[in-house]
Design a protein around this motif. Structure first.
Motif, PDB file in Angstrom:
ATOM      1  N   TYR A  91      11.936  43.915  -8.963  1.00 32.27           N
ATOM      2  CA  TYR A  91      12.743  42.721  -9.221  1.00 32.27           C
ATOM      3  C   TYR A  91      11.856  41.479  -9.295  1.00 32.27           C
ATOM      4  O   TYR A  91      12.101  40.583 -10.114  1.00 32.27           O
ATOM      5  N   ALA A  92      10.831  41.444  -8.445  1.00 34.73           N
ATOM      6  CA  ALA A  92       9.901  40.319  -8.504  1.00 34.73           C
ATOM      7  C   ALA A  92       9.196  40.270  -9.863  1.00 34.73           C
ATOM      8  O   ALA A  92       9.060  39.198 -10.474  1.00 34.73           O
ATOM      9  N   ASP A  93       8.767  41.422 -10.346  1.00 30.01           N
ATOM     10  CA  ASP A  93       8.112  41.468 -11.652  1.00 30.01           C
ATOM     11  C   ASP A  93       9.067  41.045 -12.766  1.00 30.01           C
ATOM     12  O   ASP A  93       8.673  40.341 -13.706  1.00 30.01           O
ATOM     13  N   ALA A  94      10.322  41.464 -12.649  1.00 29.15           N
ATOM     14  CA  ALA A  94      11.317  41.077 -13.651  1.00 29.15           C
ATOM     15  C   ALA A  94      11.530  39.565 -13.646  1.00 29.15           C
ATOM     16  O   ALA A  94      11.643  38.930 -14.709  1.00 29.15           O
ATOM     17  N   ALA A  95      11.581  38.976 -12.459  1.00 27.61           N
ATOM     18  CA  ALA A  95      11.743  37.524 -12.355  1.00 27.61           C
ATOM     19  C   ALA A  95      10.559  36.803 -13.004  1.00 27.61           C
ATOM     20  O   ALA A  95      10.742  35.798 -13.710  1.00 27.61           O
ATOM     21  N   ARG A  96       9.373  37.327 -12.777  1.00 26.94           N
ATOM     22  CA  ARG A  96       8.183  36.720 -13.391  1.00 26.94           C
ATOM     23  C   ARG A  96       8.257  36.801 -14.914  1.00 26.94           C
ATOM     24  O   ARG A  96       7.902  35.842 -15.621  1.00 26.94           O
ATOM     25  N   ARG A  97       8.721  37.941 -15.425  1.00 26.90           N
ATOM     26  CA  ARG A  97       8.801  38.113 -16.876  1.00 26.90           C
ATOM     27  C   ARG A  97       9.807  37.154 -17.487  1.00 26.90           C
ATOM     28  O   ARG A  97       9.556  36.568 -18.554  1.00 26.90           O
ATOM     29  N   VAL A  98      10.955  36.996 -16.828  1.00 32.89           N
ATOM     30  CA  VAL A  98      11.973  36.078 -17.349  1.00 32.89           C
ATOM     31  C   VAL A  98      11.435  34.646 -17.350  1.00 32.89           C
ATOM     32  O   VAL A  98      11.616  33.902 -18.318  1.00 32.89           O
ATOM     33  N   ALA A  99      10.775  34.265 -16.267  1.00 28.42           N
ATOM     34  CA  ALA A  99      10.222  32.912 -16.188  1.00 28.42           C
ATOM     35  C   ALA A  99       9.207  32.669 -17.301  1.00 28.42           C
ATOM     36  O   ALA A  99       9.217  31.620 -17.959  1.00 28.42           O
ATOM     37  N   LYS A 100       8.346  33.649 -17.536  1.00 32.02           N
ATOM     38  CA  LYS A 100       7.331  33.504 -18.580  1.00 32.02           C
ATOM     39  C   LYS A 100       7.961  33.445 -19.959  1.00 32.02           C
ATOM     40  O   LYS A 100       7.593  32.593 -20.791  1.00 32.02           O
ATOM     41  N   ALA A 101       8.914  34.330 -20.226  1.00 33.58           N
ATOM     42  CA  ALA A 101       9.535  34.399 -21.547  1.00 33.58           C
ATOM     43  C   ALA A 101      10.330  33.139 -21.874  1.00 33.58           C
ATOM     44  O   ALA A 101      10.426  32.746 -23.039  1.00 33.58           O
ATOM     45  N   THR A 102      10.909  32.521 -20.854  1.00 36.94           N
ATOM     46  CA  THR A 102      11.760  31.351 -21.073  1.00 36.94           C
ATOM     47  C   THR A 102      11.058  30.036 -20.750  1.00 36.94           C
ATOM     48  O   THR A 102      11.661  28.970 -20.865  1.00 36.94           O
ATOM     49  N   ARG A 103       9.799  30.138 -20.335  1.00 41.05           N
ATOM     50  CA  ARG A 103       9.017  28.965 -19.934  1.00 41.05           C
ATOM     51  C   ARG A 103       9.720  28.186 -18.830  1.00 41.05           C
ATOM     52  O   ARG A 103       9.751  26.944 -18.816  1.00 41.05           O
ATOM     53  N   THR A 104      10.284  28.942 -17.909  1.00 42.97           N
ATOM     54  CA  THR A 104      10.940  28.364 -16.741  1.00 42.97           C
ATOM     55  C   THR A 104       9.938  28.299 -15.590  1.00 42.97           C
ATOM     56  O   THR A 104       9.225  29.268 -15.347  1.00 42.97           O
ATOM     57  N   PRO A 105       9.874  27.206 -14.866  1.00 44.38           N
ATOM     58  CA  PRO A 105       8.975  27.143 -13.712  1.00 44.38           C
ATOM     59  C   PRO A 105       9.262  28.281 -12.730  1.00 44.38           C
ATOM     60  O   PRO A 105      10.420  28.622 -12.474  1.00 44.38           O
ATOM     61  N   LEU A 106       8.201  28.848 -12.203  1.00 45.37           N
ATOM     62  CA  LEU A 106       8.303  29.960 -11.264  1.00 45.37           C
ATOM     63  C   LEU A 106       7.650  29.585  -9.943  1.00 45.37           C
ATOM     64  O   LEU A 106       6.526  29.076  -9.918  1.00 45.37           O
ATOM     65  N   ILE A 107       8.357  29.840  -8.851  1.00 45.91           N
ATOM     66  CA  ILE A 107       7.754  29.813  -7.521  1.00 45.91           C
ATOM     67  C   ILE A 107       7.643  31.260  -7.095  1.00 45.91           C
ATOM     68  O   ILE A 107       8.651  31.931  -6.867  1.00 45.91           O
ATOM     69  N   ASP A 108       6.425  31.755  -7.018  1.00 47.60           N
ATOM     70  CA  ASP A 108       6.232  33.161  -6.674  1.00 47.60           C
ATOM     71  C   ASP A 108       6.305  33.309  -5.156  1.00 47.60           C
ATOM     72  O   ASP A 108       5.316  33.606  -4.476  1.00 47.60           O
ATOM     73  N   LEU A 109       7.500  33.118  -4.652  1.00 44.74           N
ATOM     74  CA  LEU A 109       7.725  33.128  -3.214  1.00 44.74           C
ATOM     75  C   LEU A 109       7.406  34.487  -2.604  1.00 44.74           C
ATOM     76  O   LEU A 109       6.973  34.567  -1.451  1.00 44.74           O
ATOM     77  N   GLY A 110       7.601  35.555  -3.383  1.00 50.22           N
ATOM     78  CA  GLY A 110       7.270  36.882  -2.888  1.00 50.22           C
ATOM     79  C   GLY A 110       5.794  36.990  -2.523  1.00 50.22           C
ATOM     80  O   GLY A 110       5.443  37.406  -1.413  1.00 50.22           O
ATOM     81  N   LYS A 111       4.927  36.598  -3.437  1.00 52.15           N
ATOM     82  CA  LYS A 111       3.491  36.685  -3.173  1.00 52.15           C
ATOM     83  C   LYS A 111       3.056  35.690  -2.107  1.00 52.15           C
ATOM     84  O   LYS A 111       2.216  35.995  -1.246  1.00 52.15           O
ATOM     85  N   MET A 112       3.612  34.486  -2.154  1.00 51.21           N
ATOM     86  CA  MET A 112       3.245  33.470  -1.173  1.00 51.21           C
ATOM     87  C   MET A 112       3.624  33.907   0.239  1.00 51.21           C
ATOM     88  O   MET A 112       2.829  33.780   1.185  1.00 51.21           O
ATOM     89  N   SER A 113       4.830  34.420   0.392  1.00 52.75           N
ATOM     90  CA  SER A 113       5.284  34.818   1.721  1.00 52.75           C
ATOM     91  C   SER A 113       4.626  36.109   2.178  1.00 52.75           C
ATOM     92  O   SER A 113       4.392  36.306   3.378  1.00 52.75           O
ATOM     93  N   GLN A 114       4.293  36.993   1.254  1.00 52.61           N
ATOM     94  CA  GLN A 114       3.554  38.202   1.615  1.00 52.61           C
ATOM     95  C   GLN A 114       2.203  37.824   2.223  1.00 52.61           C
ATOM     96  O   GLN A 114       1.788  38.375   3.250  1.00 52.61           O
ATOM     97  N   ALA A 115       1.514  36.883   1.602  1.00 52.49           N
ATOM     98  CA  ALA A 115       0.219  36.430   2.115  1.00 52.49           C
ATOM     99  C   ALA A 115       0.370  35.754   3.470  1.00 52.49           C
ATOM    100  O   ALA A 115      -0.477  35.931   4.368  1.00 52.49           O
ATOM    101  N   TRP A 116       1.425  34.989   3.633  1.00 55.62           N
ATOM    102  CA  TRP A 116       1.689  34.301   4.906  1.00 55.62           C
ATOM    103  C   TRP A 116       1.940  35.302   6.036  1.00 55.62           C
ATOM    104  O   TRP A 116       1.375  35.176   7.127  1.00 55.62           O
ATOM    105  N   VAL A 117       2.765  36.316   5.766  1.00 57.33           N
ATOM    106  CA  VAL A 117       3.049  37.334   6.778  1.00 57.33           C
ATOM    107  C   VAL A 117       1.788  38.130   7.104  1.00 57.33           C
ATOM    108  O   VAL A 117       1.511  38.447   8.264  1.00 57.33           O
ATOM    109  N   GLN A 118       1.014  38.451   6.072  1.00 49.77           N
ATOM    110  CA  GLN A 118      -0.237  39.184   6.284  1.00 49.77           C
ATOM    111  C   GLN A 118      -1.183  38.375   7.178  1.00 49.77           C
ATOM    112  O   GLN A 118      -1.819  38.925   8.082  1.00 49.77           O
TER     113      GLN A 118
END
Length: 261
Positions: A155-182
């Motif tokens: 689902y995260a990858d799908a969200a990234r694809r939609v953001a890229k295809a539509t030129r919508t700003p993306l906050i990659d909260l999944g990756k950011m929070s994964q790094a924070w938890v790690q």
């Protein structure tokens, strides 16, 4: 009287034009972002805490637990946002946790449906003259051999694809929070989620709780700060109103309630 307010009043008097509406942020999401009553404390949502990073901006937190893109739309919640959204507003869209619930048909959303639903959210924002931001689903506490795992990656990858295809700003909260938890590590990260025994006296969990999905007060503050960082990095008009790393979001001890103050 402040100069900005005086200027706005003079504009109205000289041109007959109404002063611009103050900016608002709408949040369409699930239990990870929603507002909670005091009796559910320490469970808290990042949408609540985001308010501390945007002084002077109204946050319309429409997030609600248990909702996927499918159920949020089916229940008419997107229609309600469409009726309220106006030019100059910002719509934050974060789903994925419940879309992936294969065992709960009322929530489950295929990746194809999820993509189509994100487009519906974007269409609502565009029709209102508002700006949309897509967020990938925030991380669960999920360690394997000391390594925090990606949450809902398809689902995260799908969200990234939609953001890229539509030129919508993306906050990659999944990756950011994964790094924070790690960075916190398996044990310290428990403080950011709902890990309490009955003796802790948590109002919402008198018998204790072990929950690696939903946030404690401190966890919600940290995630809100991640969202604030991401929102500040967009080129949207709202970005200039966002201040990450404010003391309310970086505090190391709980304030004791489900508000950002």
């Amino acid at each position: 009287m402040k100069r900005s307010l005086l200027g706005a009043m003079m504009l109205v008097l000289l041109t007959g034009a109404a002063a611009p509406e103050p900016p608002r942020i709408f949040i369409a999401s699930d239990s990870t972002a929603q507002d909670y009553k005091a009796e559910k404390y320490p469970q808290s949502g990042w949408g609540t805490m985001l308010r501390c990073a945007v002084p002077g901006v109204t946050v319309e937190n429409r997030a609600i637990g248990g909702r996927s893109t499918n159920s949020f739309i089916r229940e008419g919640r997107l229609d309600t946002i469409a009726a309220d959204l106006r030019k100059g507003d910002t719509l934050l869209i974060q789903f994925g946790h419940n879309d992936a619930s294969v065992d709960k048909p009322e929530r489950y959303t295929t990746v194809e449906q999820y993509i189509a639903n994100l487009h519906r959210f974007l269409d609502v924002a565009k029709a209102a003259g508002a700006k949309a931001v897509i967020l990938t689903p925030v991380a669960r506490r999920d360690f394997k051999d000391g390594v925090e795992q990606p949450s809902f990656p398809t689902y995260a990858d799908a969200a990234r694809r939609v953001a890229k295809a539509t030129r919508t700003p993306l906050i990659d909260l999944g990756k950011m929070s994964q790094a924070w938890v790690q960075a916190a590590g398996p044990e310290a990260a428990k403080a950011y989620y709902l890990h309490y025994d009955g003796a802790a006296g948590a109002p919402g969990y008198p018998n204790g709780v072990v929950d690696d999905t939903h946030f404690s007060e401190l966890g919600a503050r940290r995630v809100a700060d991640l969202v604030a960082v991401g929102l500040r990095q967009t080129r949207l008009p709202i970005a200039k109103r966002v201040t990450p790393h404010v003391p309310a979001l970086t505090r190391t001890t709980p304030a004791g309630g489900p508000t950002c103050n």
